[in-house]
Scaffold this active site. Sequence first.
Site, PDB file in Angstrom:
ATOM      1  N   THR A 132       0.823  -1.209   0.000  1.00  0.00           N
ATOM      2  CA  THR A 132       0.000   0.000   0.000  1.00  0.00           C
ATOM      3  C   THR A 132       0.855   1.257   0.000  1.00  0.00           C
ATOM      4  O   THR A 132       2.004   1.239   0.451  1.00  0.00           O
ATOM      5  CB  THR A 132      -0.902   0.008   1.254  1.00  0.00           C
ATOM      6  OG1 THR A 132      -1.549   1.271   1.380  1.00  0.00           O
ATOM      7  CG2 THR A 132      -0.086  -0.208   2.521  1.00  0.00           C
ATOM      8  N   GLU A 134       0.262   3.620   1.939  1.00  0.00           N
ATOM      9  CA  GLU A 134       0.237   4.141   3.302  1.00  0.00           C
ATOM     10  C   GLU A 134       1.563   3.945   4.039  1.00  0.00           C
ATOM     11  O   GLU A 134       1.818   4.597   5.045  1.00  0.00           O
ATOM     12  CB  GLU A 134      -0.914   3.521   4.086  1.00  0.00           C
ATOM     13  CG  GLU A 134      -2.268   3.902   3.510  1.00  0.00           C
ATOM     14  CD  GLU A 134      -3.433   3.490   4.389  1.00  0.00           C
ATOM     15  OE1 GLU A 134      -3.294   3.585   5.626  1.00  0.00           O
ATOM     16  OE2 GLU A 134      -4.467   3.091   3.841  1.00  0.00           O
ATOM     17  N   TYR A 158      -1.733  -0.394  11.029  1.00  0.00           N
ATOM     18  CA  TYR A 158      -1.877  -1.046   9.732  1.00  0.00           C
ATOM     19  C   TYR A 158      -0.698  -0.739   8.827  1.00  0.00           C
ATOM     20  O   TYR A 158      -0.046  -1.649   8.298  1.00  0.00           O
ATOM     21  CB  TYR A 158      -3.185  -0.615   9.052  1.00  0.00           C
ATOM     22  CG  TYR A 158      -3.217  -0.964   7.583  1.00  0.00           C
ATOM     23  CD1 TYR A 158      -3.203  -2.291   7.172  1.00  0.00           C
ATOM     24  CD2 TYR A 158      -3.236   0.030   6.606  1.00  0.00           C
ATOM     25  CE1 TYR A 158      -3.210  -2.627   5.814  1.00  0.00           C
ATOM     26  CE2 TYR A 158      -3.245  -0.294   5.255  1.00  0.00           C
ATOM     27  CZ  TYR A 158      -3.232  -1.610   4.864  1.00  0.00           C
ATOM     28  OH  TYR A 158      -3.229  -1.934   3.536  1.00  0.00           O
TER      29      TYR A 158
END
Length: 351
Positions: A132, A134, A158
């Site tokens: 990801t 992120e 996460y």
Amino acid sequence: MILVTGGAGFIGANFILDWLAQSDEPVINLDKLTYAGNLQNLASLEGDSRHIFVHGDINDQQKIANLFRQYHPRAIIHFAAESHVDRSIHEPEAFIQTNIVGTFRLLDTTYRYWKEQKGEIQHGFRFLHVSTDEVYGSLSKDAPAFTETHPYQPNSPYSASKASSDQLVRAYHHTYGLPTLITNCSNNYGAFQFPEKLIPLMIVNALVGKPLPVYGDGQQIRDWLYVKDHCSAIRRVLQAGMPGETYNIGGWNEKPNIEIVHIICNLLSELHPADYHKLIKYVVDRPGHDRRYAIDARKIERDLGWKPVETFETGIRKTVKWYLDNQDWVANIQSGEYRKWIESHYQEYAG
């Protein structure tokens, strides 16, 4: 054949459906079937011998080793992960166990299998890890988009767990020579997405007249990638990516969350007439909410010739229409577990 982990989830299921629509190469689908894993996503493959479903956990090294011995896959596409920042804030340990420990165990078992292979079989093997944007942290409004060399600065349990798994994959390539590939994608949307994520949550709530909860001021900016474009990019990386490399996959569609919500309301008003804008409710922002993610996807276009087909306008229309046409799917996944999650995260509305 190939082995896909997490193939009953949102992106994994779309990947398998697209793969088998374009290829007769069989897929072994290893999925734990947690709340977001749903075999109904793959109902169209029932009876198709090219899809081999195995109920199992990536932490179970013996099961994975047995799959290698039985099927001899030429590639692993690793989607399996605990997902969604909100869940990681409330239940971080599950993210550590699956995303870090599980990825390590999958990597280690894969390495032991790979090093026993010979010649072209060993040379052509790939371990593709799906991650990801992120992991890169948060961007200011005018900062350049994330490139593959951007430093990792994860801000949630996460993203920290995904950053850790990325580094393990990198380490297994540089230390042991395992031919790995890493992809870091922006926010996906499309069919079969569990309605904890922004777009399906807005659609599902709007259709039953529930509030449309928007965190904070709604100005968090994300780059949006239609899931089928993501799947085509993964296929291309698997086909032609250079082992040891990372490829950012983005949709070139940066938009603030509140704009996304208004677009959905407008589309629903056109396709299923009602006044949905009145349902928008601002809620207390989540802790450590990143303000902006943006992917610079020039490397994958330059090196591998891939770029997205869908604009946000075409992709979001297809997505809204899919949810309107598949309300039985929505009803079936709205279990007690889903309702409990909604109640725990959006129970207090502000403004």
